[in-house]
Enzyme design. Sequence first.
Site, short mmCIF file in Angstrom:
data_model
loop_
_atom_site.label_atom_id
_atom_site.label_comp_id
_atom_site.label_asym_id
_atom_site.label_seq_id
_atom_site.Cartn_x
_atom_site.Cartn_y
_atom_site.Cartn_z
N ASP A 111 0.84 -1.19 0.00
CA ASP A 111 0.00 0.00 0.00
C ASP A 111 0.88 1.24 0.00
OD1 ASP A 111 -2.41 1.34 -0.05
OD2 ASP A 111 -2.62 1.38 2.13
N TYR B 275 1.13 5.69 -0.48
CA TYR B 275 0.65 6.86 0.27
C TYR B 275 0.88 8.04 -0.68
CZ TYR B 275 0.28 9.68 4.65
OH TYR B 275 -0.09 10.54 5.67
N HIS C 276 -3.94 13.99 0.45
CA HIS C 276 -4.18 13.15 1.62
C HIS C 276 -3.03 13.26 2.62
CE1 HIS C 276 -5.30 9.78 4.15
NE2 HIS C 276 -4.15 9.20 3.89
N ARG D 70 0.62 16.89 12.79
CA ARG D 70 1.90 17.56 13.04
C ARG D 70 1.83 19.07 12.84
NH1 ARG D 70 3.30 13.05 10.34
NH2 ARG D 70 3.20 14.16 8.37
N GLN E 44 -4.64 2.31 14.94
CA GLN E 44 -3.51 2.78 14.13
C GLN E 44 -2.67 3.82 14.89
OE1 GLN E 44 -4.84 4.56 10.46
NE2 GLN E 44 -2.78 5.05 9.74
N TYR F 145 1.32 2.67 15.65
CA TYR F 145 2.10 2.83 14.42
C TYR F 145 3.55 3.26 14.61
CZ TYR F 145 2.17 7.97 13.78
OH TYR F 145 2.41 9.29 13.89
N LYS G 19 -4.98 -1.97 10.22
CA LYS G 19 -5.20 -2.10 8.78
C LYS G 19 -5.49 -3.55 8.35
CE LYS G 19 -3.84 2.15 7.49
NZ LYS G 19 -4.58 3.05 6.60
N THR H 36 -4.84 6.42 0.00
CA THR H 36 -6.07 7.21 -0.03
C THR H 36 -6.01 8.30 -1.10
OG1 THR H 36 -6.22 6.84 2.32
CG2 THR H 36 -7.65 8.55 1.40
CA CA Z 1 -4.19 2.82 2.80
#
Ligand code: CA
Length: 424
Positions: A134, A136, A141, A150, A248, A252, A261, A357
Site C-alpha cells: 500500500d 501513500y 491526503h 503535526r 492505528q 504505528y 489495517k 487514499t
Molecule cells: Ca491505505
Amino acid sequence: MIAANNPQLTSWVEVPENSDFPIQNLPFGVFQTKQLTPRVGVAIGNKVLDLKSLLVLGYFENLPFEKEDFDTDSLNRLISKGKLATRELRGRLSKLLRSDVSDLQNKHHHVDQCLIDQSEIEMILPVQVGDYTDFYSSIEHATNVGIMFRGKENALMPNWKHIPVGYHGRSSSIVVSGTPLHRPKGQIKPNDDEPPIYGASRLLDFELEMGFFTYPGKPLGQRINMDEAEEHIFGVVLFNDWSARDIQKWEYVPLGPFLGKNFGSTVSAWVVTLDALEPYRVAGPVQDPPVLPYLEYEGAKNYDIKLQVAIKPQNQEETLISNSNLKYMYWNMCQQLAHHTVNGCNVRGGDLLASGTISGPTEDSYGSMLELSWRGTKPLAMNGGGERKFIADNDEVIMRGHCDNGEVRIGFGEVRGKILPSID
Ligand code: CA
C-alpha cells in the site's frame, strides 16, 4: 490505438446507457452460479461472458490459452500468460462481441451457453494475491493527515516528494466486494493520560483507493524500469483499505500500520485492464523538486478516473460523501512499481499495489472520514437522518469509479462492504 478500444464499436449484446461495461471495457473477473463452478468471465452490459465455455466451443483458436486457465477460481493463470496474451484475448472477445461480426451472435445455442445474466452470478475474489503493498501517493491526503497530526508547517515529511512512500500490507484478509467485515477490536487509548484498553475500534474509517495487479515481474535482483513498468501492469480495481484510526494511532510508532489495517481490505470484482484505460490518460501533477532519474518519465502516466464514495446506513438511503479522481495522484502507478523494485525486490503475477487514499484538493473530494469529518470535528449529515464522524455498525460503504472522455464511458462497477458489530 488498441483495436478493442475503438470508440466506434458497438456490441450485439445490449448495453444500457451509462453502463460501466460497454464493449470498449471488457474487464475480467471470476464468477460462479448455483449450477456453474468458479470460472473466468468478462462483463458486457448486464451480462457476463463465460470464457471456459467459449474456449470449449472453439472460439479461442490460436490463442495461447487452455481450458485450465479459465476453469479456475482466480485470474492468476490468465495473468501468468503475460500482457501480449491477455491483450490478444481481449481483442478476440471484442471481435466476438461486435455488432458487425456474426461468428458468435448467430449461433444462438452457443450464446445461450456462454452469456449469463449478471443477476444470476456470484462474483468471487478475482486474484489470489501473493503480496500486497500500500502506497501513500496522494499529496492532498498526506498533507491533510500531516496537518492534523503535526501542524501545517510540518505537514509533509521531508522524504515525501522524493520517495513514493509505502508499506507491505496483509494479503490474506483481502476480500471481494460484498463481503461484510466485523468491527475490529484491539488496543486503543481513548484518553491520552491513561493506559491503553482493549476494545472495539471507535474510529473506524474507509480509505478510497485504487489498486493494480501485476503480471509476473522479474526475478529477485532485477528491477523494473519506468519505461517498461506499464508492460508489467495487468489491470486496475477499486480498493477500500479499511482503517481503524484509534488502533492505528497507538500502534504505528515506530514500524507503521499493523492491526489498524490488516483486519480487511475490499477489492472490486471486475479487473479493468490497463489497455482499456488507455484513452483516459492525463498528465499528473508537476513533481517539484525533480525526482531521481530512476523515477523520471515522459508522457501522461495518470488516469482520469472519477471516484465516488457513499455511506448507506442500515434501512436508509445512500448519502454521497465524496467525489474524487485518480488523476490527482502525485506518484503514478509506474513510479510505484519502479520504486518498489529498484532495490531488486521481485514482484510476482497477481501482486497488488494500492495507491493510498485518493483525496482531491477540495473538502468534498477527500478519500477518508478522517479528512471528510476533519478528525470528527465536522460530522457529515446523512440524507435519511443522523450524522457520521466515522463508520457506524451496519453501515455499508460503497465506492464507484468510471472514466468518461465524452466518447466512451467505461466503469469499474463498485466496491461495497458492510461493517458488522464486533465479535465478543
Ligand atoms: Ca491505505
